[in-house]
Enzyme design. Sequence first.
Site, PDB file in Angstrom:
ATOM      1  N   ASN A 135    -125.098 -71.149  53.933  1.00  0.00           N
ATOM      2  CA  ASN A 135    -125.316 -71.537  55.328  1.00  0.00           C
ATOM      3  C   ASN A 135    -124.104 -71.068  56.123  1.00  0.00           C
ATOM      4  OD1 ASN A 135    -125.785 -72.715  57.776  1.00  0.00           O
ATOM      5  ND2 ASN A 135    -125.363 -74.809  57.101  1.00  0.00           N
ATOM      6  N   LYS A 162    -123.706 -71.062  59.241  1.00  0.00           N
ATOM      7  CA  LYS A 162    -123.501 -71.810  60.499  1.00  0.00           C
ATOM      8  C   LYS A 162    -123.264 -70.826  61.648  1.00  0.00           C
ATOM      9  CE  LYS A 162    -121.533 -75.416  57.658  1.00  0.00           C
ATOM     10  NZ  LYS A 162    -121.104 -76.773  57.641  1.00  0.00           N
ATOM     11  N   HIS A 203    -130.663 -80.162  58.962  1.00  0.00           N
ATOM     12  CA  HIS A 203    -129.230 -80.124  58.635  1.00  0.00           C
ATOM     13  C   HIS A 203    -128.501 -81.189  59.470  1.00  0.00           C
ATOM     14  CE1 HIS A 203    -125.105 -78.807  58.190  1.00  0.00           C
ATOM     15  NE2 HIS A 203    -125.504 -78.137  57.123  1.00  0.00           N
ATOM     16  N   GLU A 255    -125.792 -81.227  60.941  1.00  0.00           N
ATOM     17  CA  GLU A 255    -125.163 -80.772  62.191  1.00  0.00           C
ATOM     18  C   GLU A 255    -126.202 -80.674  63.308  1.00  0.00           C
ATOM     19  OE1 GLU A 255    -123.130 -77.373  60.570  1.00  0.00           O
ATOM     20  OE2 GLU A 255    -121.795 -78.723  59.479  1.00  0.00           O
ATOM     21  N   GLU A 307    -127.100 -83.599  51.048  1.00  0.00           N
ATOM     22  CA  GLU A 307    -125.808 -83.258  51.642  1.00  0.00           C
ATOM     23  C   GLU A 307    -125.180 -84.507  52.259  1.00  0.00           C
ATOM     24  OE1 GLU A 307    -125.483 -78.852  52.593  1.00  0.00           O
ATOM     25  OE2 GLU A 307    -126.389 -79.786  54.339  1.00  0.00           O
ATOM     26  N   GLY A 361    -117.951 -79.856  55.049  1.00  0.00           N
ATOM     27  CA  GLY A 361    -116.843 -79.239  55.774  1.00  0.00           C
ATOM     28  C   GLY A 361    -115.557 -80.042  55.721  1.00  0.00           C
ATOM     29  N   SER A 370    -118.925 -79.318  50.665  1.00  0.00           N
ATOM     30  CA  SER A 370    -117.675 -78.761  50.131  1.00  0.00           C
ATOM     31  C   SER A 370    -117.826 -78.219  48.705  1.00  0.00           C
ATOM     32  CB  SER A 370    -116.543 -79.783  50.219  1.00  0.00           C
ATOM     33  OG  SER A 370    -116.330 -80.141  51.579  1.00  0.00           O
TER      34      SER A 370
END
Length: 261
Positions: free
Chosen positions: A10, A12, A105, A107, A173, A179, A219
């Site tokens: 991904n 991003k 996701h 985010e 996740e 991150g 991560s």
Amino acid sequence: MARTPILAANWKMNMLRAEAASFCEQLRGLNEADRAPADRVSADRVEVLVFPSFPLLDTVAAGLAGGVASVGGQDVHPKASGAHTGDVSAAQLVDAGCSWVLCGHSERRRDHGESDEWIGLKVKAAQEAGLIPLVCVGETREERSQGQTLDVLKRQVTAALDGSSGSFELAYEPVWAIGTGETATPEMAQEAHAFLRRLLGDMLGAERASQVRILYGGSAKPENVDELYAENDIDGFLVGGASLDSEKFSAMMRSCARSAP
Ligand code: PEP
């Protein structure tokens, strides 16, 4: 049940076209005949997916053509077309060479206020267009500390798959691990993955549940994939930061391929 692992990148909101093209070239090189067999990564050992941002789709689809890896969109709108400025339809993703799409996701949930129900609509739109949704679920740090992890996962999965009829895969996740450099321990991840597989069993039957690939994301990096992948219900990785570095990503591909059933 032997499940072929998936390693998904991904990217991003990162990379320009030249960087994307060079990354694809490196990935193609991993299968070249002049490499030592132990260093080659063949598509039947690990399924590799790349999720670039929309302006890079053409470059990546061309760069990965020939079965090196599949390409996916990072998001999709539930509607087929119309007045939705800034959004992208499932048919447009297919037209750009995608066969996958990320749905839910964290985010997107955080930055765009996407609800569980909205994500369910995206999953269905993707499936109807022939895309495979990679459905992302996971708890925040606060939810984990309040003992709500499994309830959150159940709520997110149930809504995302409500009325779904086609293929999909899942990514667990934990939001607090994305991150941050902080990774779930193999035991924590396995507990969540096993719960998700039992939940899928209740929803879809044990046989179908045993076929779904459940990826871990948060991560993941070359240093921790081996111990995570050793867990029974972890079938690969959705990788953010480490997927921007082709050396690290290639090392993770080799780890998954080496340990694949
Ligand atoms: C992600 O964005 O899906 C992700 C897991 O990111 P990172 O690997 O950087 O935590």
